[in-house]
Design a protein around this motif. Sequence first.
Motif, PDB file in Angstrom:
ATOM      1  N   LEU A 219       8.170  -1.081   2.937  1.00  0.00           N
ATOM      2  CA  LEU A 219       7.438   0.091   3.409  1.00  0.00           C
ATOM      3  C   LEU A 219       6.118  -0.305   4.069  1.00  0.00           C
ATOM      4  CD1 LEU A 219       8.039   2.524   0.399  1.00  0.00           C
ATOM      5  CD2 LEU A 219       9.045   2.682   2.687  1.00  0.00           C
ATOM      6  N   ALA A 220       5.430  -1.277   3.483  1.00  0.00           N
ATOM      7  CA  ALA A 220       4.167  -1.716   4.078  1.00  0.00           C
ATOM      8  C   ALA A 220       4.397  -2.376   5.430  1.00  0.00           C
ATOM      9  CB  ALA A 220       3.462  -2.692   3.129  1.00  0.00           C
ATOM     10  N   ALA A 221       5.459  -3.167   5.545  1.00  0.00           N
ATOM     11  CA  ALA A 221       5.755  -3.838   6.817  1.00  0.00           C
ATOM     12  C   ALA A 221       6.111  -2.848   7.912  1.00  0.00           C
ATOM     13  CB  ALA A 221       6.897  -4.836   6.625  1.00  0.00           C
ATOM     14  N   ALA A 222       6.588  -1.653   7.548  1.00  0.00           N
ATOM     15  CA  ALA A 222       6.923  -0.639   8.553  1.00  0.00           C
ATOM     16  C   ALA A 222       5.691  -0.122   9.280  1.00  0.00           C
ATOM     17  CB  ALA A 222       7.657   0.526   7.883  1.00  0.00           C
ATOM     18  N   GLY A 223       4.501  -0.427   8.778  1.00  0.00           N
ATOM     19  CA  GLY A 223       3.288  -0.008   9.470  1.00  0.00           C
ATOM     20  C   GLY A 223       3.141  -0.628  10.844  1.00  0.00           C
TER      21      GLY A 223
ATOM     22  N   VAL B 193      -1.397   0.951   6.394  1.00  0.00           N
ATOM     23  CA  VAL B 193      -2.357   1.130   7.486  1.00  0.00           C
ATOM     24  C   VAL B 193      -2.901  -0.219   7.955  1.00  0.00           C
ATOM     25  CG1 VAL B 193      -4.583   2.152   8.096  1.00  0.00           C
ATOM     26  CG2 VAL B 193      -2.954   3.440   6.702  1.00  0.00           C
ATOM     27  N   ILE B 194      -3.243  -1.091   7.005  1.00  0.00           N
ATOM     28  CA  ILE B 194      -3.802  -2.397   7.364  1.00  0.00           C
ATOM     29  C   ILE B 194      -2.782  -3.227   8.137  1.00  0.00           C
ATOM     30  CG2 ILE B 194      -4.662  -4.565   6.429  1.00  0.00           C
ATOM     31  CD1 ILE B 194      -6.654  -2.283   6.245  1.00  0.00           C
ATOM     32  N   THR B 195      -1.533  -3.239   7.680  1.00  0.00           N
ATOM     33  CA  THR B 195      -0.493  -3.985   8.381  1.00  0.00           C
ATOM     34  C   THR B 195      -0.293  -3.445   9.793  1.00  0.00           C
ATOM     35  OG1 THR B 195       0.625  -4.411   6.271  1.00  0.00           O
ATOM     36  CG2 THR B 195       1.906  -4.746   8.272  1.00  0.00           C
ATOM     37  N   GLY B 196      -0.345  -2.125   9.932  1.00  0.00           N
ATOM     38  CA  GLY B 196      -0.205  -1.531  11.257  1.00  0.00           C
ATOM     39  C   GLY B 196      -1.301  -1.953  12.203  1.00  0.00           C
TER      40      GLY B 196
END
Length: 543
Positions: free
Chosen positions: A153-157, A32-35
């Motif tokens: 997975l985090a970068a996909a945000g 969420v934060i990365t997005g």
Amino acid sequence: MGRNDPEEGRLPAPVKPPDGGWGWIVLLGCFVITGFSYAFPKAVSVYFKELMKDFHVGYSDTAWISSIMLAMLYGTGPVCSIMVNQFGCRPVMLIGGLLASSGMILASFTTNIIELYLTAGVLTGLGMALNFQPSLIMLGTYFDKRRPLANGLAAAGSPVFLSSLSPLGQVLLEKFGWRGGFLIMGGLLLNCCTCGAVMRPLDMGMKRKMEKAQDKYEAKEMLPIGGKSEEGISSADGTKKAKKAKKKPKKGKKLLDFSIFSNRGFIIYTISKFILVLGLFVPPILLVNYAKDTGVPDTEAAFLLSIIGFIDIFARPACGMVAGLKWVRPHVAYLFSFSMLFNGLTDVCSARASNYTGLVIFCVFFGISYGMVGALQFEVLMAIVGSQKFSSAIGLVLLIEAFAVLIGPPSAGRLVDALKNYEVIFYLAGSEVVLSALFLAMATYCCLNRGKKKEPPPEKNPSTGGGSDTEEAESDVQEAEEHSSDNHQPVHSTDNAVVVASEEANHVAEEQSGEGGGCPEGDGEVLARDGCNADQMVERDRF
């Protein structure tokens, strides 16, 4: 993360990452934060036309809002590192969420463009920066073996939120106007506080139990073996107090660890990343205008960015899974070089695309390569510096990237205005990305891999790109034991005594076996495991 005193809420020496459990919740928060961090500055652009009408300014004036957000995200990296090292990740993220939300809420009441710069630009940008960096640090704390997948997975945000925030912003603009849209966006940013609340530090209860067992064992070792064991156990508390009294005063913790510049891998990564950022963001920024100049309708030109985002969503997790394979992970730096080379060659080969079909093909390959770069960039940095120095490393890297962001896209825009030719810009941007890929691969091979071969006993070190945080945690525990031995106290923990003293015990056993057999004194636990019981030791003591 970054704290040393558990009583003050700081994270002590590193422990083994769980690679799951609560780490999946941390991963969701990082997603969420990365997005928000990457997509929000771009999604705000849907309000620019209304802002231009209300404040009677040009497009370049409103575009500064997104530029200031990105500048704060990158340029405040060292400030975020200092705050994380001083206060920890969770408090910094909670403060960042409040700042980001309050910035957009205050922006809904502004009356001129300067106030928008200060609220939506500076305040919201700073809040997102205080969330983005600590979330990556906590992700590296909770994941080790599965860290490449977690980073992917985090970068996909970023693409997921970009594809959702832009349409949402358009709907809010039509129903509530830009002021109501800013107010609701500010409420959405409060979710950053929720993500910060789940970033709890790893439990250190096991380490405290080990220290307590160590104190009792030391008390037993200081007494004769035939003495009263109860007396030794009762004196454990006194021993602990004596150790605390003899401890030397702690040195102040470094707020920003500049010693990472002595790491050759970090220097190579930083230079390569600076060259990469000069050209990486230029094609997507100029793509829509380039398509319009070739005669593509406005709606179809805007759809090109959606193609890149859609491909990016799947490319990042897939690349993270590939990077986590056993035979790929030790060479993740070369995979990162390949992804940059792929991206640069895509720019160069697509520079002469003159129709919509050619631009769509370019967007497909650019989305794949761009997703690979996004999934691997922080994984490579974690592998180089290790999780303990990652908080300082990412702050310094983001600061250096901020200069490249301010140089690359604006310079490309000026060249377009001067030359009226997008083909040259694509060639230039692609060449910069290819140069960064070649530099990283060649420098890694020549400066790092050859240095490893020359060293006689190769040790696993996170700074070389192949180590793990678990091994780093074990080395820190051994360092703590060596430090406590300076107080003239024999250090033997119930779990680590066998490893630390095994070589010394074997050496003593060989020397004393020639003098009369039996079992040597001291090192009770080690010797008991070698076949000597307590009765034999008592008899030898009496003899």
